[in-house]
Write a protein that holds these residues in place. Structure first.
Motif, PDB file in Angstrom:
ATOM      1  N   GLU A 107       0.733  -1.348 -10.415  1.00  0.00           N
ATOM      2  CA  GLU A 107       0.401  -0.954  -9.039  1.00  0.00           C
ATOM      3  C   GLU A 107       0.312   0.561  -8.879  1.00  0.00           C
ATOM      4  N   ARG A 112      -4.550   5.251  -7.874  1.00  0.00           N
ATOM      5  CA  ARG A 112      -4.299   4.267  -6.817  1.00  0.00           C
ATOM      6  C   ARG A 112      -3.854   4.968  -5.541  1.00  0.00           C
ATOM      7  N   CYS A 114      -1.732   4.582  -2.054  1.00  0.00           N
ATOM      8  CA  CYS A 114      -0.662   3.749  -1.501  1.00  0.00           C
ATOM      9  C   CYS A 114      -0.027   4.448  -0.306  1.00  0.00           C
ATOM     10  N   TYR A 135       6.831   1.522  -1.403  1.00  0.00           N
ATOM     11  CA  TYR A 135       5.399   1.817  -1.334  1.00  0.00           C
ATOM     12  C   TYR A 135       4.626   0.532  -1.128  1.00  0.00           C
ATOM     13  N   GLU A 136       3.400   0.703  -0.689  1.00  0.00           N
ATOM     14  CA  GLU A 136       2.507  -0.430  -0.585  1.00  0.00           C
ATOM     15  C   GLU A 136       1.121   0.004  -1.004  1.00  0.00           C
ATOM     16  N   PRO A 137       0.572  -0.633  -2.047  1.00  0.00           N
ATOM     17  CA  PRO A 137      -0.783  -0.271  -2.478  1.00  0.00           C
ATOM     18  C   PRO A 137      -1.768  -0.579  -1.360  1.00  0.00           C
ATOM     19  N   SER A 144      -5.769  -0.700   6.591  1.00  0.00           N
ATOM     20  CA  SER A 144      -4.396  -0.246   6.749  1.00  0.00           C
ATOM     21  C   SER A 144      -3.821  -0.583   8.117  1.00  0.00           C
TER      22      SER A 144
END
Ligand code: ADP
Ligand code: MG
Length: 697
Positions: A107, A112, A114, A135-137, A144
């Motif tokens: 991830e 990437r 995030c 975190y969030e990808p 979002s």
């Protein structure tokens, strides 16, 4: 009835990842209801995105950034690390994860984008870094704005290893279930009490919008308030029903008018306090009403509850009935019997002790079986078994801390129901008494008999502890007696016992002239009672004890109470202990000996106790500090497990819920109307098998 979605497992609505499922199972979060009512322990505001270059050390930040230059490393003790730079238009910020999992490496590949949150720390090299940021990808296909985890106020749940997965699951359940969720409270009622609709409250509990930062900080938003109201309503409905059931059977009508009461009071060897008079007025009114009394008599230690009970018992006997006084231990029963004899026998009221010795019990039982008016005194266990109920017209239960002991009495009795007077030793605020036992009426003794000298209370730590020993020697030399009390709790029972035992033998060496005995809760009851009796009779000078002395022994010659490791006791407990001295003509003292250096808080608490002698005020302080579960002992007290409501801090909400519940039951005793059924069913679905609230039906 349609199936209740709240009662189904979460997996009926949404796939639950196996690791999360395992965790939820272990924590008893099984159904949709469990999850929807799972209270976040705090919230985090992730609305304001900061730039990576702007975040200061010490700040809690949320940012949207790109992963650059990820580097894997190894920890010395095993486990992999990942460090990288988080880069956006404003600059960059370091990030390090420890014990990374393989999927995290995927991830967090270079390039990437995030969301990240964490607290900015200073790195060894002088840079700024986030350690283990959540975190969030940012998925291409998921815009979002729809994120549950970022760009909004998000819930943080206690003790989970899978915060994001849990949040996602709850978010999904909210979408799946809320649209079809019935609100137990009709619109008009919600409007009257300014309450949110249920669905909005459940959503707001997890994903608040519109709450102020202060409300979020205190976990006291409109959503919390709505759920607290429902909890208190459910609790109060149980109380209202209990009260009704308890009064369904006819009671005994005493001759207890003003004349009889005045005559009984005149027989006391002292003038009653105003509070005793008031309580007796309330009790006498119950006793002549013909409805069974259900009353709680609350009062500070030494406020004279026994004298109030004695008058009530006298009224029973003079009305031609039998009464009983039930104590938690045989020693206390013996003590009560002496007191009652002193107060009642001059008036010709027979008092009999029912002991576990075979002959005594038989004789007492025989006397009562004949129906002759009189008062029996014994332990709860013994009396409840051996008295021929049906003729018992008044039961006084000196129950100390325990609530609910009279239930068995109520169930076992046939025919007319006895009047019940419960005497409680912890003077709790009226609101809490109502929350606990709202099915009872409450009388309060908030006044001590005149002439009581307050027990001088001091905290001795360090070298000053020697003063306690000097005082002990002096008291014993003057023919007085003393208690030395040690804490004992289950979790550290062995060590605690060792402390008490060690303390007793040290004392024996330091005070060879004193007769010292040790008593603790792990001794056989008979042994314990023998030692307590020896102390009462003056054959022991210093009683070294674990907290068993808390329960009401009355030794007027005891003038010194020393509490070891005092910081481990609750304030109410210390106040109870202190109430064991100062019961006679001699000035008395209480010394608190903390074990080690005290924290500022502990010192504040102990000196507050030293200054105050008002049991109600002390109980209130204690409740503020430790909460009702700790103060009263959740299991013993029958204290319901409330998740949202706090009766001590929300007296108005409790009052409103209680008024509503009692009104509903008064108008519709069996709660049979369609509206009442919907309300009860709805609340049962929310709380029914989740809390120990009193059964409604
Ligand atoms: P409690 O059980 O509430 O802790 P008790 O009933 O044991 O208190 O009473 C404590 C002491 O005060 C007893 O010795 C009792 O005889 C005495 N007492 C009770 N009421 C009065 C009063 N109105 N005036 C003087 N002494 C009283
Ligand atoms: Mg008492």
């Amino acid at each position: 009835m349609e199936p209740d979605p709240l009662g189904q497992p979460a997996s009926a609505f949404r796939r639950v990842a196996p690791v999360l499922a395992e965790e939820l199972e272990a924590r008893g979060l099984r159904t949709v209801r469990d999850l929807l009512l799972h209270r976040p322990s705090r919230y985090e505001d992730r609305r304001a995105l900061l730039g990576a270059g702007e975040a200061q050390v010490g700040a809690r930040v949320a940012l949207l950034a790109e992963v650059r230059r990820p580097r894997k490393g190894r920890l010395r003790r095993g486990g992999g690390t990942l460090s990288c730079q988080l880069v956006d238009a404003t600059g960059q910020l370091g990030a390090v994860w420890f014990h990374v999992r393989p999927w995290q490496l995927r991830e967090l590949e270079a390039g990437r984008r995030c969301f990240f949150t964490g607290t900015v720390k200073a790195s060894k090299a002088g840079g700024r870094v986030l350690f283990n940021p959540e975190y969030e990808p940012l998925e291409e296909e998921a815009p979002s704005a729809a994120s549950l985890h970022f760009g909004r106020v998000v819930p943080l749940y206690p003790g989970t290893a899978h915060p994001r997965a849990l949040r996602s699951l709850i978010g999904a359940l909210i979408e799946a279930v809320l649209p079809s969720l019935d609100d137990p409270l009709p619109e008009a009622l919600r409007a009257e009490h300014a309450l949110l609709p249920l669905a909005e409250a459940v959503r707001g509990l997890h994903f608040p919008s519109g709450a102020t930062p202060e409300q979020l900080e205190r976990l006291d938003t409109e959503a919390h308030r709505r759920l607290a109201f429902d909890e208190l309503l459910w609790l109060s409905l149980g109380m209202a029903r209990r009260r009704r059931v308890a009064r369904r059977r006819p009671g005994f009508a005493f001759r207890a008018g003003e004349g009889e009461l005045a005559r009984a009071i005149a027989g006391l060897p002292f003038t009653p306090t105003g509070a005793q008079r008031r309580a007796l007025g309330e009790i006498a009114a119950d006793l002549c009403s013909g409805e069974p009394m259900q009353r709680l008599l609350e009062g500070d230690v030494g406020s004279g509850k026994t004298a109030v009970a004695a008058i009530a018992l006298r009224l029973a006997v003079e009305s031609g009935f039998q009464g009983a006084l039930m104590a938690p231990t045989e020693l206390l029963a013996v003590q009560h019997e002496r007191t009652l004899r002193r107060l009642l026998e001059p008036a010709g009221v027979p008092v009999r002790l029912v002991t576990s010795s075979a002959g005594g019990a038989k004789a007492a039982r025989a006397a009562f079986e004949g129906g002759a008016p009189g008062v029996a005194v014994g332990t709860q266990a013994l009396l409840q078994e051996s008295l021929p109920f049906g003729t018992l017209a008044l039961a006084v239960i000196d129950e100390q801390h325990r609530f609910g002991v009279e239930d068995r009495l109520r169930l076992s009795a046939k025919g007319r129901a006895p009047h019940v007077l419960l005497m409680s030793a912890t003077p709790i605020p009226r609101t809490l008494a109502i929350a606990l036992r709202g099915d009872l009426d409450v009388s309060v003794l908030d006044e001590l008999p005149p002439g009581r000298e307050p027990v001088e209370t001091r905290v001795f730590s360090g070298a000053a502890r020697a003063k306690a020993l000097d005082a002990l020697r002096a008291e014993v030399g003057a023919g007085r007696q003393a208690y030395v009390v040690y804490p004992l709790i289950e979790e550290s029972e062995k060590i605690d016992l060792a402390h008490a035992t060690g303390g007793a033998s040290r004392l024996a060496a330091q005070l060879p002239e004193a007769r010292i005995a040790l008593v603790h809760g792990r001794m056989p009851a008979a042994e314990r009672e023998r030692i307590m009796a020896a102390f009462r009779d003056g054959a022991v000078d210093v009683l070294v004890a674990t907290t068993v002395v808390e329960v009401g022994v009355d030794v007027p010659n005891a003038t010194l109470m020393i509490v070891s490791q005092a910081e481990r006791f609750g304030l109410s407990q210390l106040h109870q202990l202190r109430g064991r001295v100062g019961r006679g003509p001699h000035p008395s003292r209480c010394f608190l000996l903390p074990r080690g250096p005290l924290s500022r808080d502990a010192r504040r608490r102990l000196s507050a106790l030293a200054r105050s002698h008002d049991g109600f005020a002390i109980a209130r302080m204690d409740l503020e500090i430790r909460g009702p579960g700790e103060v009263l002992g959740r299991r013993q007290s029958g204290l319901p497990e409330l998740s949202f409501a706090d009766p001590v801090r929300q007296p108005k909400l409790l009052e409103a819920a209680r008024a509503l519940a009692f009104d509903l039951v008064a108008r519709d005793p069996e709660l049979q109307s369609a509206g009442a059924r919907r309300l009860v069913e709805g609340l049962r679905r929310l709380f029914g098998d989740r809390t120990s609230l009193a059964a409604v039906a």
